[in-house]
Motif scaffolding. Structure first.
Motif, short mmCIF file in Angstrom:
data_model
loop_
_atom_site.label_atom_id
_atom_site.label_comp_id
_atom_site.label_asym_id
_atom_site.label_seq_id
_atom_site.Cartn_x
_atom_site.Cartn_y
_atom_site.Cartn_z
N SER A 337 32.59 -32.36 51.59
CA SER A 337 33.71 -33.27 51.22
C SER A 337 33.03 -34.61 50.58
O SER A 337 34.42 -35.12 50.48
N GLY A 338 32.16 -34.69 50.67
CA GLY A 338 31.76 -36.14 50.11
C GLY A 338 32.31 -36.05 48.64
O GLY A 338 32.44 -37.05 48.01
N ALA A 339 32.01 -35.02 47.99
CA ALA A 339 32.45 -34.94 46.81
C ALA A 339 33.80 -35.56 46.43
O ALA A 339 33.93 -35.61 44.46
N ARG A 340 34.35 -35.00 46.79
CA ARG A 340 36.24 -35.25 46.65
C ARG A 340 36.53 -36.75 46.24
O ARG A 340 36.83 -36.65 45.52
N VAL A 341 35.56 -37.62 46.78
CA VAL A 341 35.73 -39.17 46.11
C VAL A 341 35.44 -39.17 45.16
O VAL A 341 36.03 -40.00 44.44
N PRO A 342 33.56 -39.01 44.69
CA PRO A 342 33.88 -39.07 42.88
C PRO A 342 34.64 -38.61 42.18
O PRO A 342 34.89 -39.27 41.32
N TYR A 343 35.18 -37.10 42.94
CA TYR A 343 35.99 -36.59 42.13
C TYR A 343 37.56 -37.28 41.53
O TYR A 343 38.19 -37.51 40.82
N ALA A 344 37.81 -37.47 43.12
CA ALA A 344 39.52 -38.18 42.61
C ALA A 344 38.79 -39.63 42.01
O ALA A 344 40.17 -40.37 41.11
N PHE A 352 32.11 -43.35 37.31
CA PHE A 352 31.49 -42.47 35.36
C PHE A 352 32.18 -41.10 35.68
O PHE A 352 32.98 -40.07 36.25
N LYS A 353 32.29 -40.70 34.35
CA LYS A 353 33.24 -39.87 33.75
C LYS A 353 32.71 -38.91 33.65
O LYS A 353 33.53 -36.93 34.01
N ILE A 354 31.73 -38.28 34.25
CA ILE A 354 31.00 -37.50 34.95
C ILE A 354 30.62 -36.74 35.86
O ILE A 354 31.02 -34.87 35.65
N ALA A 355 31.93 -37.06 36.84
CA ALA A 355 31.37 -36.17 38.28
C ALA A 355 34.22 -36.41 37.95
O ALA A 355 34.05 -35.75 38.59
N ASP A 356 34.06 -35.83 36.69
CA ASP A 356 35.80 -35.71 36.91
C ASP A 356 35.69 -34.52 36.73
O ASP A 356 34.70 -33.76 35.99
N GLY A 357 36.80 -33.83 36.91
CA GLY A 357 36.42 -31.73 36.44
C GLY A 357 36.86 -30.78 37.56
O GLY A 357 36.37 -31.15 38.39
N PHE A 362 35.55 -21.87 40.09
CA PHE A 362 35.54 -21.78 41.20
C PHE A 362 36.92 -22.54 41.67
O PHE A 362 36.58 -22.69 43.15
N ARG A 363 37.48 -23.42 40.96
CA ARG A 363 38.49 -24.40 41.08
C ARG A 363 37.30 -25.47 42.28
O ARG A 363 38.12 -26.03 43.70
N THR A 364 36.21 -25.89 42.48
CA THR A 364 35.98 -27.08 43.04
C THR A 364 35.43 -28.08 42.35
O THR A 364 34.92 -27.45 40.62
N PRO A 365 35.34 -29.25 42.47
CA PRO A 365 34.56 -30.29 41.93
C PRO A 365 33.70 -30.23 41.30
O PRO A 365 32.27 -31.10 42.09
N GLY A 366 33.15 -29.30 40.19
CA GLY A 366 31.45 -28.84 40.41
C GLY A 366 30.75 -29.55 39.74
O GLY A 366 29.45 -30.35 40.05
N ARG A 367 31.14 -30.87 38.45
CA ARG A 367 30.45 -31.86 38.58
C ARG A 367 30.19 -33.08 39.11
O ARG A 367 29.15 -33.16 39.76
N ALA A 368 31.87 -33.37 40.28
CA ALA A 368 30.85 -34.47 40.71
C ALA A 368 30.20 -34.37 42.44
O ALA A 368 29.26 -34.46 42.67
N LEU A 369 29.89 -32.46 42.31
CA LEU A 369 29.47 -31.80 43.37
C LEU A 369 27.46 -32.24 42.84
O LEU A 369 26.63 -32.56 43.38
N ILE A 370 27.15 -32.21 41.75
CA ILE A 370 26.37 -31.79 40.99
C ILE A 370 25.72 -33.41 40.66
O ILE A 370 24.37 -33.92 41.59
#
Length: 482
Positions: A337-344, A352-357, A362-370
């Motif tokens: 659940s937590g990675a969805r905020v920086p993604y949004a 930070f643009k690194i968290a977008d995409g 896998f249709r997940t916010p992969g970069r935000a998760l990392i």
């Protein structure tokens, strides 16, 4: 209604969207699975130390359950009304304007969720310490003291043990699981939640039904008088209880991935909080039935100690393994659940643009998760369970209260907005929740002024970044309403 500025970046290409892959069981498992994690196994000892009396401890559990349930009722309306990724980020943005949503997202992404997730990892490793004491062996110790400020800021010994790198390893594993897909993360959550609920029920059953030794000395039940000291003890115990209850709001962070949100939000939130409250009260009663109050207050592994006291260390080993699984489940839902905020936020151009995409496969916010995993790992390397939970709860409850205030505001400013579910007991239920959140944060501030001040400074430090990102958006061709 006064006009509000709406800032959105103009998309240059068709964006991949998150998939609604969380059904009723997965949604409920996120609520229950995040709440039942490390807190119930570690916080009862802190509550006994802070509360000093059995009645104060149980009052903290009950009031904490009521506050959490009231918050869940309010969040059910918000989640069904605005089923978007980011939870409070979306609600505050719509209720008060972009800067308020940003401040929540900044707090959540930089301080709140990394400290929460890393504290769960630290708690997991503490459970492992019951099985492998070498985990707690110090590798090195740093004595930190600031010359001239030792009377205000006490010297601090930073002890680095094997627990910190092990916590980072678990964070990396759970980040990887959720990187591979929300359906996988949801399925894992259902399985791990079942394991953790069963483990807690086993501890309760052992305590109440297995034969025990002779009764222990009487516990301190009631304080001699109700004074400011008892109120302070209650509020300190309540803060610890609310960490154990924390997690009921996590489902709202993945709002755009919940199937049939109009029905699943209220069911998962209200049902999940009610179930957990019953389990926690029974668990606390089980601990106090088996162990003396003073032993509960000093225990480092309360569930393991209860089982070991009744049926021996061999059985305690198995229940400790179940507790490890419980912590893994809590960490999984926290990471999911937590990675969805920086993604949004990055999607909206104010992070930070690194968290977008979204990952194309896998249709997940992969970069935000990392990105979230890296911040959580840094915190796990530099803190212990108690330090990390204290860092989280003050900042988190400020925004829980503000999100419910946004509910009041949107009832007035957007009365025609579709509301498939309306908060029961409005306005008293959400109003009492806001009052409780205010009392809690003020008390934590009084109790820990230095730590809370640092937390507020970290939150406010996001404002220069917001101005920078907002200026970049305004400089681009865009659709805007003024």
């Amino acid at each position: 209604m006064a006009a509000r500025e709406v800032i959105t970046a103009t998309p240059t290409e068709k964006r991949l969207e998150l998939v609604r892959g969380l059904g009723a069981w997965a949604s409920g498992a996120i609520v229950v699975g995040t709440m039942i994690g490390t807190g119930i196994f570690l916080k009862p000892a802190e509550m006994a130390r802070e509360g000093r009396f059995v009645s104060v401890v149980f009052a903290a559990w009950i009031v904490g359950a009521i506050l959490s349930l009231f918050g869940a009722l309010a969040y059910a309306e918000l989640g069904a009304m605005i089923p978007e990724a980011g939870g409070e980020y979306a609600y505050l943005r719509r209720g008060f304007g972009p800067v308020w949503g940003f401040l929540f997202g900044w707090m959540h992404s930089i301080v709140g969720r990394p400290s929460s997730t890393s504290s769960i990892a630290a708690g997991l490793v503490r459970f492992l310490g019951f099985l492998l004491p070498v985990v707690a062996t110090p590798i090195f110790t740093l004595h930190i003291a600031i010359p001239g400020l030792t009377t205000w800021l006490k010297p601090y010994d930073f002890v680095f043990t094997w627990a910190q790198p092990l916590a980072v390893l678990w964070l990396a594993i759970m980040t990887g699981v959720n990187y591979l897909g929300v359906r996988l993360g949801g399925a894992v959550q259902v399985f791990l939640t079942a394991i953790k609920v069963i483990s807690v029920v086993i501890v309760i059953g052992v305590a109440f039904f297995a034969p025990t030794s002779s009764p222990h000395t009487p516990d301190p039940i009631w304080p001699a008088s109700l004074d400011a000291g008892i109120l302070g003890a209650f509020l300190a115990a309540l803060a610890a209880a609310l960490w154990a209850y924390d997690g009921w709001e996590d489902l709202n962070l993945v709002g755009s991935e919940v199937q049939d949100p109009q029905r699943n939000f209220p069911r998962a939130l209200v049902g999940g909080v009610s179930l957990v409250a019953i389990i926690y009260l029974l668990f606390s009663a089980a601990c106090l039935k088996v162990l003396p109050f003073d032993a509960v207050a000093t225990s480092q592994h309360i569930a393991s100690d209860v089982v070991a006291h009744v049926v021996g260390r061999g059985a305690a080993t198995w229940i400790t393994l179940a507790m490890v699984i419980s912590a893994i489940g809590s960490m999984n839902s926290s990471v999911l659940s937590g990675a969805r905020v920086p993604y949004a936020m990055a999607r909206d151009g104010i992070y930070f643009k690194i968290a977008d995409g979204i990952h194309p496969k896998f249709r997940t916010p992969g970069r935000a998760l990392i990105f979230q995993g890296v911040l959580a790992s840094l915190m796990a390397l530099t803190g212990t369970f108690e330090e990390l939970t204290n860092l989280f709860i003050f900042a988190g409850w400020i925004f829980y209260g503000l999100a419910v205030v946004a509910l009041f505001r949107m009832r007035r400013t957007e009365p025609n907005l579709p509301r498939p579910y309306r908060c029961w007991g409005y306005p008293w239920v959400p109003g009492l929740f806001v009052a409780g959140a205010l009392a809690l944060t003020v008390n934590i501030w009084i109790d820990r002024p230095v730590r809370c001040s640092i937390g507020l400074l970290l939150i406010l430090a996001g404002l220069p970044f917001y101005r920078h990102w907002r200026a970049k958006i305004l400089a681009q061709p865009r659709d805007a309403t003024l």
